[in-house]
Design a protein around this motif. Structure first.
Motif, mmCIF file in Angstrom:
data_model
loop_
_atom_site.group_PDB
_atom_site.id
_atom_site.type_symbol
_atom_site.label_atom_id
_atom_site.label_comp_id
_atom_site.label_asym_id
_atom_site.label_seq_id
_atom_site.Cartn_x
_atom_site.Cartn_y
_atom_site.Cartn_z
ATOM 1 N N PHE A 193 0.862 -1.178 0.000
ATOM 2 C CA PHE A 193 0.000 0.000 0.000
ATOM 3 C C PHE A 193 0.895 1.223 0.000
ATOM 4 C CE2 PHE A 193 -2.759 3.271 1.755
ATOM 5 C CZ PHE A 193 -3.952 3.029 1.093
ATOM 6 N N LYS A 194 0.804 2.001 -1.059
ATOM 7 C CA LYS A 194 1.707 3.143 -1.206
ATOM 8 C C LYS A 194 0.998 4.249 -1.990
ATOM 9 C CE LYS A 194 6.415 4.278 -2.748
ATOM 10 N NZ LYS A 194 7.643 3.742 -3.403
ATOM 11 N N VAL B 49 -1.596 -5.979 -5.027
ATOM 12 C CA VAL B 49 -1.621 -7.292 -4.388
ATOM 13 C C VAL B 49 -1.156 -8.329 -5.392
ATOM 14 C CG1 VAL B 49 -3.067 -9.058 -3.315
ATOM 15 C CG2 VAL B 49 -3.504 -6.649 -2.830
ATOM 16 N N TRP B 50 -0.179 -9.135 -4.997
ATOM 17 C CA TRP B 50 0.266 -10.273 -5.797
ATOM 18 C C TRP B 50 -0.402 -11.509 -5.206
ATOM 19 C CZ3 TRP B 50 3.102 -6.052 -4.531
ATOM 20 C CH2 TRP B 50 3.708 -5.347 -5.578
ATOM 21 N N THR B 51 -1.128 -12.231 -6.048
ATOM 22 C CA THR B 51 -2.049 -13.241 -5.527
ATOM 23 C C THR B 51 -2.158 -14.436 -6.457
ATOM 24 O OG1 THR B 51 -4.403 -13.647 -5.044
ATOM 25 C CG2 THR B 51 -3.910 -11.910 -6.613
ATOM 26 N N HIS B 52 -2.445 -15.600 -5.879
ATOM 27 C CA HIS B 52 -2.724 -16.775 -6.711
ATOM 28 C C HIS B 52 -4.229 -17.031 -6.812
ATOM 29 C CE1 HIS B 52 -2.969 -19.682 -3.131
ATOM 30 N NE2 HIS B 52 -2.347 -18.637 -2.599
ATOM 31 N N SER B 53 -5.002 -15.969 -6.679
ATOM 32 C CA SER B 53 -6.449 -16.053 -6.879
ATOM 33 C C SER B 53 -6.772 -16.548 -8.283
ATOM 34 C CB SER B 53 -7.084 -14.673 -6.672
ATOM 35 O OG SER B 53 -8.430 -14.671 -7.099
ATOM 36 N N GLN B 54 -7.890 -17.244 -8.407
ATOM 37 C CA GLN B 54 -8.358 -17.664 -9.728
ATOM 38 C C GLN B 54 -9.120 -16.558 -10.452
ATOM 39 O OE1 GLN B 54 -9.780 -21.849 -8.160
ATOM 40 N NE2 GLN B 54 -9.846 -21.857 -10.376
ATOM 41 N N GLY B 55 -9.372 -15.446 -9.762
ATOM 42 C CA GLY B 55 -10.108 -14.351 -10.395
ATOM 43 C C GLY B 55 -9.620 -13.010 -9.892
ATOM 44 N N VAL B 56 -8.645 -12.415 -10.596
ATOM 45 C CA VAL B 56 -8.047 -11.176 -10.097
ATOM 46 C C VAL B 56 -9.030 -10.002 -10.161
ATOM 47 C CG1 VAL B 56 -5.661 -11.854 -10.530
ATOM 48 C CG2 VAL B 56 -6.967 -10.717 -12.353
ATOM 49 N N LYS C 44 -7.681 2.195 -7.813
ATOM 50 C CA LYS C 44 -6.592 2.306 -6.842
ATOM 51 C C LYS C 44 -6.176 0.942 -6.284
ATOM 52 C CE LYS C 44 -6.038 6.780 -6.813
ATOM 53 N NZ LYS C 44 -4.745 7.398 -7.257
ATOM 54 N N VAL C 45 -6.770 -0.112 -6.830
ATOM 55 C CA VAL C 45 -6.423 -1.471 -6.404
ATOM 56 C C VAL C 45 -6.001 -2.270 -7.631
ATOM 57 C CG1 VAL C 45 -7.218 -3.591 -5.294
ATOM 58 C CG2 VAL C 45 -8.063 -1.371 -4.494
ATOM 59 N N GLU D 141 -1.904 -0.950 6.942
ATOM 60 C CA GLU D 141 -1.365 -0.492 8.230
ATOM 61 C C GLU D 141 0.146 -0.293 8.184
ATOM 62 O OE1 GLU D 141 -3.385 0.207 10.835
ATOM 63 O OE2 GLU D 141 -5.037 -0.231 9.446
ATOM 64 N N MET D 142 0.792 -0.799 7.136
ATOM 65 C CA MET D 142 2.256 -0.713 7.012
ATOM 66 C C MET D 142 2.583 0.088 5.755
ATOM 67 S SD MET D 142 2.755 -2.444 9.727
ATOM 68 C CE MET D 142 4.532 -2.336 9.710
ATOM 69 N N ASP D 143 2.041 1.270 5.658
ATOM 70 C CA ASP D 143 2.119 2.111 4.461
ATOM 71 C C ASP D 143 3.548 2.202 3.915
ATOM 72 O OD1 ASP D 143 1.652 3.890 2.446
ATOM 73 O OD2 ASP D 143 0.704 5.402 3.685
ATOM 74 N N GLY D 144 3.693 1.869 2.631
ATOM 75 C CA GLY D 144 4.978 1.989 1.955
ATOM 76 C C GLY D 144 5.885 0.790 2.072
ATOM 77 N N GLN D 145 5.479 -0.226 2.840
ATOM 78 C CA GLN D 145 6.323 -1.412 3.019
ATOM 79 C C GLN D 145 5.598 -2.651 2.491
ATOM 80 O OE1 GLN D 145 7.057 -0.441 7.422
ATOM 81 N NE2 GLN D 145 9.023 -1.328 6.807
ATOM 82 N N PRO D 146 6.223 -3.413 1.611
ATOM 83 C CA PRO D 146 5.586 -4.646 1.150
ATOM 84 C C PRO D 146 5.478 -5.660 2.286
ATOM 85 C CG PRO D 146 7.830 -4.497 0.326
ATOM 86 C CD PRO D 146 7.542 -3.199 0.992
ATOM 87 N N VAL D 147 4.356 -6.370 2.305
ATOM 88 C CA VAL D 147 4.086 -7.341 3.362
ATOM 89 C C VAL D 147 3.726 -8.676 2.733
ATOM 90 C CG1 VAL D 147 2.663 -7.915 5.357
ATOM 91 C CG2 VAL D 147 3.251 -5.524 4.902
ATOM 92 N N ARG D 148 4.385 -9.715 3.187
ATOM 93 C CA ARG D 148 4.079 -11.081 2.743
ATOM 94 C C ARG D 148 3.301 -11.795 3.842
ATOM 95 N NH1 ARG D 148 6.129 -16.161 3.626
ATOM 96 N NH2 ARG D 148 6.083 -17.640 1.887
#
Length: 754
Positions: free
Chosen positions: A362-363, A369-376, A393-394, A423-430
């Motif tokens: 979130f920046k 979002v990097w995801t293995h969803s079947q429907g982005v 914006k998403v 909640e962790m603005d500007g930092q990638p979270v895994r």
């Protein structure tokens, strides 16, 4: 002679001014004012404008050619699909389709899969629709783009388009003059709506479609390179783990947050209602903190789970909608013998080998979002609603995940990642779920009950058929934020959209409930439950696994009552010539009928056409039963498949073989364990899947190719027929007609004692 850019109608200047390469995913102008139709999908309803309903596949909803194919002035060709790679090899097959009609080597094409910031919106990758929908779209879009480029070159060369040839992005005239695709695109203008008719190549000339091109994804996977979202790393990436409630609807009462914040590497503890997570600098630090946080958290009681002993009886109470999906009445013979049977299937989980995972950033007020969803795209919409963000914006970018085949935790962990990243603005979270979370918060395949009654006349023909099933939609995909599990746990929770039945001919729980056999009098009823006591959604093939199992084992019972061979009995009641072809091929390759077998050995046969729309599959199997343990060994299988025009033969074989193994695991062994308090199948010992030691000795897949015919999805087509063949082989081996899945294991051992 090579044409220079300056010579060709302004070259790049015209190209840049025309905007021909602007990728557009909108429908036709004014489409809102046009009449529309709705087509079935395994996600939300897909609206198709009347102006585009004649287009092929997903061109109906994404009609602009430059939504699929982009060519820059340097001649670089980029092809897009809105579908994703789930381990089925479709990325390779789709590339082959585009390469064939663009007349290019696959290596010269940059091929990109689902990304809400780049690709067309094709909804979900599900239901064996990828090749049928995206493949058909790419086949026609590629042919039309090639035609436009050749026409542009012909106009410049002042010759007929028919005398020009194209190869590897170069158009050639008989006199030797050449022009690249990059030079031609300036006058071609790809930002146009596709036409209903395309200049498709003669299938007899195909050099790419119909060949087993090596899969693009395999080298990285077998060499251990970064292949999955679980492998992703980013500079400054933080690691998060979530604490899930112990049971449905439990509310978080208290936590030991101060203690957790003192642990090494812990950056933050995030709580929003009952959504609880810990963020740390290292993954192992996050795991240790998650365990301590879970141990120190207090929850309300939540709601009780159903009694496993009454699940199937309860289905008849909660199935409050009664939907007639078939009712035919024709002249038939006089019934002389009537058979009845009842079948059941328990809840099962996906058993994804890799727990669900997502990375989010979130920046500057925007979320990726990097995801293995079947429907982005459906996920994008759900996340935007959950976070109160505009959709633009998403961005959801698909990255493969290690395990799927249905609606597992991929979307939910992406929602966790989105909430934490905000909640962790500007930092990638895994964020990665733990194994017990993957199992206990899975979207299970629903339990089912089926009942059937049919009559035979004096000549052994079926004269009436009455079928009923009790289950749910088998599909609770993301159509609003309330379908995301974390969104239901927030201080201001979202509510899931109501469950609705999926309409025929696709169907959900009633998928394949209407037999393909010629039955003069038929009545089929879907008793639909809008609620289920466990969290359920889509599993590979949906209700087709159970419905085809019921139909095909009952066909064997009817054939025995008629004194007929099971294969001959099916042929007697089958008018579809392509179905007859696969039935005959499977039987011939197996050597049906087999001679009498030794004790505890049996053979079985079954057939199905997936959804009565997709691939035809017939299968013959041979099994061994171990009476002392109830183990069933699938020794040998011969499978015949007709999926229309074959794109990648090896890919289809892989999917059919994989489907046979997975269906055997479901049919024989898999069963979710739970009691009134908790889900008890939380690891591999409490939820066993088929092991390598039990893999069939041989599975041979025989393909019927139909060049020029429409693509028919094959990935899920073997699930039901495999189940039916195994049920029939078990009867042949044991004399026991088993109707309640799972068929093997302790329950079989007990039955064989008597």
């Amino acid at each position: 002679m090579i044409v220079k850019d300056d010579d060709f109608n302004g070259g790049r200047r015209r190209f840049m001014m025309s905007g021909a390469l602007v990728v557009s995913f909108s429908l036709l102008p004014g489409v809102k004012a046009m009449a529309q139709e709705v087509i079935a999908d395994e996600g939300a309803a897909v609206h198709v404008a009347k102006a585009t309903e004649a287009l092929a596949g997903s061109l109906k909803t994404n009609p602009y050619l430059d939504a699929w194919i982009k060519i820059d002035p340097a001649g670089k060709v980029t092809v897009y699909t809105g579908k994703v790679e789930l381990g089925t090899g479709v990325r390779t097959a789709l590339l082959q389709i585009a390469a064939e009609e663009l007349d290019m080597a696959p290596s010269l094409i940059t091929f990109l899969t689902a990304d809400t910031g780049a690709s067309p919106d094709e909804g979900l990758t599900a239901g064996s629709h990828t090749i049928a929908d995206s493949g058909s779209a790419l086949l026609n879009a590629s042919a039309q783009v090639r035609g436009l480029l050749i026409d542009a070159a012909a106009q410049y060369f002042r010759v007929s388009s028919s005398v020009l040839s194209a190869r590897n992005a170069i158009i050639k005239a008989p006199d030797g003059r050449t022009m690249t695709y990059g030079q031609a695109v300036g006058a071609a203008d790809l930002h146009r709506v596709a036409l209903p008719v395309s200049p498709l190549k003669d299938p007899a000339t195909f050099s790419m479609i119909g060949t087993s091109l090596p899969r693009l994804d395999i080298p990285g996977k077998v060499t251990g390179s970064l292949s999955y979202v679980q492998d992703m790393t980013m500079p400054g990436m933080l690691h998060a783990r979530v604490v899930m409630p112990p049971v449905y609807e439990a509310k978080l009462l208290d936590t030991n947050t101060p203690e957790i914040l003192k642990m090494p590497g812990v950056v933050k503890v995030i709580r929003n209602g009952s959504m609880l997570a810990v963020v740390a600098k290292g993954e192992w630090q996050a795991v240790q903190a998650q365990r301590a946080l879970a141990a120190g958290s207090k929850w309300s009681a939540g709601r009780a789970l159903p009694d496993p002993a009454t699940v199937h009886r309860d289905l008849k109470v909660i199935a409050t909608e009664h939907i007639e999906i078939a009712n035919t009445h024709n002249v038939a013979g006089t019934p002389v013998k009537t058979l009845n049977a009842k079948y059941s299937k328990r809840y099962m989980l996906h058993g994804s080998i890799g727990p669900s995972c997502s990375v989010a950033l979130f920046k500057d007020g925007a979320l990726t979002v990097w995801t293995h969803s079947q429907g982005v795209y459906p996920l994008r919409d759900g996340l935007a609603e959950m976070l109160s963000l505009p959709k633009d914006k998403v961005r959801c970018v698909h990255v493969e995940g290690s395990g799927c085949y249905g609606h597992n935790g991929a979307d939910d962990v992406a929602a966790h990642a989105a909430l934490i990243a905000r909640e962790m603005d500007g930092q990638p979270v895994r964020v990665q779920w733990m194994r017990e979370q993957e199992n206990t918060w899975d979207h299970y395949t629903p339990a089912m009950v089926t009942e059937i009654s049919a009559s035979l006349d004096a000549g052994g023909a079926i004269v009436d058929w009455n079928y009923a099933l009790w289950s749910s939609s088998h599909n609770e995909r993301i159509v609003n934020a309330g379908r995301l599990i974390p969104a239901q746990m927030l201080a201001q929770p979202f509510v899931s959209s109501p469950s609705v039945p999926m309409v025929q001919p696709e169907g959900g729980g009633d998928r394949n409930a209407i037999p393909l056999y010629a039955l003069p009098n038929m009545h089929v009823m879907n008793n639909f439950s809008p609620t289920m006591p466990l969290n359920t959604s889509a599993m590979r093939s949906l209700g087709a696994h159970m419905n085809v199992f019921t139909i095909e084992t009952f066909m064997d019972e009817l054939s025995a009552a008629a004194g007929a061979d099971p294969v001959a009995f099916r042929m007697k009641h089958m008018q579809d010539s392509r179905a007859r072809d696969v039935i005959k091929l499977a039987a011939d390759m197996f050597g049906w009928p087999r001679a009498p077998r030794k004790a505890n050995h049996g053979v079985g046969f079954a057939f199905g056409k997936y959804k009565n729309l997709m691939a035809y599959v017939a299968i013959a199997v041979e099994i061994t039963v171990v009476p002392e343990t109830g183990q069933v060994i699938l020794e040998h299988a011969e499978v015949a498949v007709d999926s229309g025009q074959i794109v990648n033969p090896d890919g289809i074989r892989n999917q059919i073989e994989g489907g046979v193994l997975q269906s055997a695991s479901w049919t024989l062994y898999e069963e979710l364990k739970f009691d009134k308090t908790r889900i008890r199948s939380f690891d591999w010992s409490s939820y066993p899947i088929m092991r390598f030691s039990a893999v069939p000795r041989t599975v041979n897949v025989h393909l019927i190719d139909r060049p020029g015919a429409p693509f028919l999805g094959a990935a899920e087509a073997s699930m039901g027929p495999t189940a039916g063949a195994l049920g029939n082989a078990l009867f042949d081996a044991s004399g026991k007609r088993l109707r309640d899945m799972p068929l093997a294991g302790e329950s079989l051992r007990r039955q064989l004692e008597f």
